[in-house]
Design a protein around this motif. Structure first.
Motif, PDB file in Angstrom:
ATOM      1  N   GLY A 103       0.875  -1.257  -0.030  1.00  0.00           N
ATOM      2  CA  GLY A 103       0.096  -0.025   0.124  1.00  0.00           C
ATOM      3  C   GLY A 103       0.744   1.332   0.125  1.00  0.00           C
ATOM      4  N   GLY A 104       1.991   1.253   0.632  1.00  0.00           N
ATOM      5  CA  GLY A 104       2.986   2.269   0.744  1.00  0.00           C
ATOM      6  C   GLY A 104       2.889   3.017   1.968  1.00  0.00           C
ATOM      7  N   PRO A 105       3.419   4.148   2.193  1.00  0.00           N
ATOM      8  CA  PRO A 105       4.206   4.894   1.166  1.00  0.00           C
ATOM      9  C   PRO A 105       5.663   4.475   0.577  1.00  0.00           C
ATOM     10  N   ASP A 106       6.125   3.469   1.443  1.00  0.00           N
ATOM     11  CA  ASP A 106       7.534   3.012   0.716  1.00  0.00           C
ATOM     12  C   ASP A 106       7.280   1.571   0.347  1.00  0.00           C
ATOM     13  N   PRO A 107       8.344   1.372  -0.622  1.00  0.00           N
ATOM     14  CA  PRO A 107       8.506  -0.119  -1.208  1.00  0.00           C
ATOM     15  C   PRO A 107       8.339  -1.047  -0.053  1.00  0.00           C
ATOM     16  N   ALA A 108       8.275  -2.414  -0.385  1.00  0.00           N
ATOM     17  CA  ALA A 108       8.378  -3.551   0.692  1.00  0.00           C
ATOM     18  C   ALA A 108       8.201  -4.801  -0.161  1.00  0.00           C
ATOM     19  N   ASP A 109       8.840  -5.711   0.283  1.00  0.00           N
ATOM     20  CA  ASP A 109       9.111  -7.020  -0.274  1.00  0.00           C
ATOM     21  C   ASP A 109       9.362  -7.102  -1.741  1.00  0.00           C
ATOM     22  N   GLY A 110      10.653  -6.105  -1.966  1.00  0.00           N
ATOM     23  CA  GLY A 110      10.847  -6.254  -3.399  1.00  0.00           C
ATOM     24  C   GLY A 110       9.891  -5.520  -4.323  1.00  0.00           C
ATOM     25  N   GLU A 111       9.045  -5.158  -3.893  1.00  0.00           N
ATOM     26  CA  GLU A 111       7.943  -4.209  -5.067  1.00  0.00           C
ATOM     27  C   GLU A 111       7.809  -2.762  -4.387  1.00  0.00           C
ATOM     28  N   PRO A 112       7.266  -1.934  -5.551  1.00  0.00           N
ATOM     29  CA  PRO A 112       7.117  -0.399  -5.331  1.00  0.00           C
ATOM     30  C   PRO A 112       5.853  -0.327  -4.604  1.00  0.00           C
ATOM     31  N   ALA A 113       5.762   0.770  -3.994  1.00  0.00           N
ATOM     32  CA  ALA A 113       4.444   1.267  -3.475  1.00  0.00           C
ATOM     33  C   ALA A 113       3.280   1.251  -4.488  1.00  0.00           C
ATOM     34  N   GLY A 114       2.232   0.819  -4.125  1.00  0.00           N
ATOM     35  CA  GLY A 114       1.161   0.790  -5.130  1.00  0.00           C
ATOM     36  C   GLY A 114       0.971  -0.638  -5.877  1.00  0.00           C
ATOM     37  N   SER A 115       2.096  -1.536  -5.613  1.00  0.00           N
ATOM     38  CA  SER A 115       1.868  -2.634  -6.242  1.00  0.00           C
ATOM     39  C   SER A 115       0.977  -3.681  -5.719  1.00  0.00           C
ATOM     40  N   VAL A 116       0.045  -4.183  -6.493  1.00  0.00           N
ATOM     41  CA  VAL A 116      -1.029  -5.026  -5.714  1.00  0.00           C
ATOM     42  C   VAL A 116      -1.455  -6.201  -6.629  1.00  0.00           C
ATOM     43  N   PHE A 117      -1.472  -7.128  -5.970  1.00  0.00           N
ATOM     44  CA  PHE A 117      -1.763  -8.461  -6.572  1.00  0.00           C
ATOM     45  C   PHE A 117      -3.025  -8.928  -5.941  1.00  0.00           C
ATOM     46  N   ALA A 118      -3.924  -9.324  -7.180  1.00  0.00           N
ATOM     47  CA  ALA A 118      -5.322 -10.015  -6.826  1.00  0.00           C
ATOM     48  C   ALA A 118      -5.649 -11.141  -7.392  1.00  0.00           C
ATOM     49  N   ALA A 119      -6.445 -11.910  -6.824  1.00  0.00           N
ATOM     50  CA  ALA A 119      -6.816 -13.375  -7.233  1.00  0.00           C
ATOM     51  C   ALA A 119      -8.194 -13.717  -7.004  1.00  0.00           C
ATOM     52  N   VAL A 120      -8.895 -14.339  -8.061  1.00  0.00           N
ATOM     53  CA  VAL A 120     -10.154 -14.763  -7.892  1.00  0.00           C
ATOM     54  C   VAL A 120     -10.205 -16.263  -8.182  1.00  0.00           C
ATOM     55  N   ALA A 121     -10.851 -17.010  -7.523  1.00  0.00           N
ATOM     56  CA  ALA A 121     -11.258 -18.327  -7.473  1.00  0.00           C
ATOM     57  C   ALA A 121     -12.714 -18.681  -7.639  1.00  0.00           C
ATOM     58  N   VAL A 122     -13.075 -19.258  -8.589  1.00  0.00           N
ATOM     59  CA  VAL A 122     -14.438 -19.660  -8.657  1.00  0.00           C
ATOM     60  C   VAL A 122     -14.563 -21.179  -8.676  1.00  0.00           C
ATOM     61  N   ARG A 123     -14.966 -21.725  -8.078  1.00  0.00           N
ATOM     62  CA  ARG A 123     -15.217 -23.378  -8.219  1.00  0.00           C
ATOM     63  C   ARG A 123     -14.020 -23.969  -8.690  1.00  0.00           C
ATOM     64  N   GLY A 124     -13.056 -23.481  -7.928  1.00  0.00           N
ATOM     65  CA  GLY A 124     -11.654 -24.281  -8.460  1.00  0.00           C
ATOM     66  C   GLY A 124     -10.660 -23.626  -9.569  1.00  0.00           C
ATOM     67  N   GLU A 125     -11.325 -22.669 -10.252  1.00  0.00           N
ATOM     68  CA  GLU A 125     -10.781 -22.031 -11.444  1.00  0.00           C
ATOM     69  C   GLU A 125     -10.216 -20.740 -10.795  1.00  0.00           C
ATOM     70  N   ILE A 126      -8.969 -20.387 -11.052  1.00  0.00           N
ATOM     71  CA  ILE A 126      -8.230 -19.467 -10.467  1.00  0.00           C
ATOM     72  C   ILE A 126      -7.652 -18.375 -11.612  1.00  0.00           C
ATOM     73  N   HIS A 127      -7.574 -17.083 -11.255  1.00  0.00           N
ATOM     74  CA  HIS A 127      -6.964 -16.287 -12.155  1.00  0.00           C
ATOM     75  C   HIS A 127      -6.562 -14.943 -11.459  1.00  0.00           C
ATOM     76  N   ASP A 128      -5.363 -14.750 -11.703  1.00  0.00           N
ATOM     77  CA  ASP A 128      -4.678 -13.376 -11.013  1.00  0.00           C
ATOM     78  C   ASP A 128      -4.277 -12.424 -11.597  1.00  0.00           C
ATOM     79  N   VAL A 129      -4.260 -11.110 -11.152  1.00  0.00           N
ATOM     80  CA  VAL A 129      -3.813  -9.829 -11.887  1.00  0.00           C
ATOM     81  C   VAL A 129      -3.111  -8.755 -11.118  1.00  0.00           C
ATOM     82  N   HIS A 130      -1.924  -8.358 -11.620  1.00  0.00           N
ATOM     83  CA  HIS A 130      -0.979  -7.292 -10.905  1.00  0.00           C
ATOM     84  C   HIS A 130      -1.489  -5.887 -11.256  1.00  0.00           C
ATOM     85  N   PHE A 131      -1.777  -4.818 -10.532  1.00  0.00           N
ATOM     86  CA  PHE A 131      -1.933  -3.783 -10.640  1.00  0.00           C
ATOM     87  C   PHE A 131      -0.929  -2.899 -10.214  1.00  0.00           C
ATOM     88  N   GLN A 132      -0.641  -1.976 -10.667  1.00  0.00           N
ATOM     89  CA  GLN A 132       0.121  -0.714 -10.207  1.00  0.00           C
ATOM     90  C   GLN A 132      -0.246   0.595  -9.956  1.00  0.00           C
TER      91      GLN A 132
END
Length: 160
Positions: A103-132
């Protein structure tokens, strides 16, 4: 800035409509959003029929010990995927949305501030997305909630 439940009411209603039409139950696993995503989902109409709850896994130990995350980095697509599958399993749901990142304001875990990973799983099917996202931590949280709700809505079966 509006409360996420107010700001995202329209999209929460769309999630509610799709979940109910498909007979699916939904859960959320969230890190950087600290409950804002669950707050928005819980405001959807007849939430008690389709929304099973949310898990706020802010601390790394909670991600690993409660939801079974094994990813080396907790700011990663793999972590988001494991959060989603872990929450669906733990709360016995058909669908799960998960978000993690910096979330920020500083980078963390090798990722810049604002780097977000999301995943959705529906009945075993999963899809992920990276946002900046740009902005201060509060703005990143709100952008994350909106993006996660849209990701979940789009993963649920459309209403026939």
């Amino acid at each position: 800035m509006k409360d996420p439940a107010e700001k995202f009411m329209r999209i929460a209603e769309e999630v509610a409509d799709r979940a109910q039409a498909a007979g699916l139950t939904v859960v959320a696993a969230e890190s950087l959003t600290s409950g804002a995503l669950s707050n928005a989902l819980g405001a959807g109409h007849e939430a008690s029929d389709w929304f099973r709850g949310g898990i706020i896994a802010y601390a790394e130990g909670v991600k690993r010990e409660v939801l079974g995350v094994t990813a080396e980095s907790v700011a990663s697509a793999q972590c988001a995927r494991e959060l989603a599958t872990g929450a669906a399993l733990l709360l016995d749901a058909d669908a799960a949305i998960a978000v993690t990142g910096v979330g920020g304001p500083d980078p963390a875990d090798g990722e810049p501030a604002g780097s977000v990973f999301a995943a959705v799983a529906v009945r075993g099917e999963i899809h992920d997305v990276h946002f900046q996202f740009e902005g201060d931590p509060s703005e990143v949280v709100h952008q994350t909630v909106g993006a996660a709700l849209r990701l979940l809505r789009d993963a649920l079966p459309p209403i026939a």
